[in-house]
Every structure is written in structure tokens, then in C-alpha cells.
Design a protein around this motif. Sequence first.
Motif, PDB file in Angstrom:
ATOM      1  N   THR A   4       0.851  -1.181   0.000  1.00  0.00           N
ATOM      2  CA  THR A   4       0.000   0.000   0.000  1.00  0.00           C
ATOM      3  C   THR A   4       0.889   1.234   0.000  1.00  0.00           C
ATOM      4  OG1 THR A   4      -1.764  -1.109   1.204  1.00  0.00           O
ATOM      5  CG2 THR A   4      -1.768   1.272   1.280  1.00  0.00           C
ATOM      6  N   PRO A  69      -4.501   6.838   2.326  1.00  0.00           N
ATOM      7  CA  PRO A  69      -4.128   5.936   1.241  1.00  0.00           C
ATOM      8  C   PRO A  69      -4.037   6.717  -0.074  1.00  0.00           C
ATOM      9  CG  PRO A  69      -5.995   5.061   2.459  1.00  0.00           C
ATOM     10  CD  PRO A  69      -5.774   6.467   2.930  1.00  0.00           C
ATOM     11  N   GLN A  70      -3.029   6.410  -0.857  1.00  0.00           N
ATOM     12  CA  GLN A  70      -2.884   7.056  -2.167  1.00  0.00           C
ATOM     13  C   GLN A  70      -3.608   6.220  -3.194  1.00  0.00           C
ATOM     14  OE1 GLN A  70       0.910   8.710  -3.509  1.00  0.00           O
ATOM     15  NE2 GLN A  70       0.728   7.437  -5.322  1.00  0.00           N
ATOM     16  N   HIS A  71      -4.482   6.872  -3.934  1.00  0.00           N
ATOM     17  CA  HIS A  71      -5.206   6.184  -4.996  1.00  0.00           C
ATOM     18  C   HIS A  71      -4.666   6.654  -6.333  1.00  0.00           C
ATOM     19  CE1 HIS A  71      -7.988   4.687  -2.012  1.00  0.00           C
ATOM     20  NE2 HIS A  71      -8.079   5.906  -1.525  1.00  0.00           N
ATOM     21  N   ASP A  72      -4.279   5.710  -7.172  1.00  0.00           N
ATOM     22  CA  ASP A  72      -3.696   6.072  -8.471  1.00  0.00           C
ATOM     23  C   ASP A  72      -4.734   6.453  -9.477  1.00  0.00           C
ATOM     24  OD1 ASP A  72      -1.109   5.633  -7.597  1.00  0.00           O
ATOM     25  OD2 ASP A  72      -1.238   3.494  -8.007  1.00  0.00           O
TER      26      ASP A  72
END
Length: 72
Positions: A4, A69-72
Motif C-alpha cells: 500500500t 491511502p494514495q489512490h492512483d
Amino acid sequence: MKTTVFRISGMHCDGCAQIVHSVLERQDGVQTCAVSFKDSTARVLFDPARIDESRLLAIIQKTGYGASPQHD
């Protein structure tokens, strides 16, 4: 194993990134992590049977930095 990437806010230097790295690295279930001050990210490889994303977020936030959280 699961990877993650978290966005980290509040880091002002490489020393801040090292603090986040050290805290994450010591957690049971974390295999490896890479924290980048330049990119404001933490990439964590962990065993979801031993630790989950919400716990990792809480650990980062407890050190005094923001995390999501990083979402692409």
C-alpha cells in the motif's frame, strides 16, 4: 503480502521521512517500507493477516504526520 502507498503530510525534511520509516519498520507484520520526503509517500509491504491498513494509518498519525491511502 500486500503493498500500500500512503500520502504523508507534514514532513519537512528527510529526517521526518526517517522517523516515519523507523516507526513503520518496527511494526509486527511490516516486511519493508520506503518513505520519500520528496514524493510525500510511504510504500509499505505488509502481511495483512498481522497488520492492516487502518492500523498503519493510525501509527503514522500517532507520530504527528497526516496520512491517507494514495489512490492512483
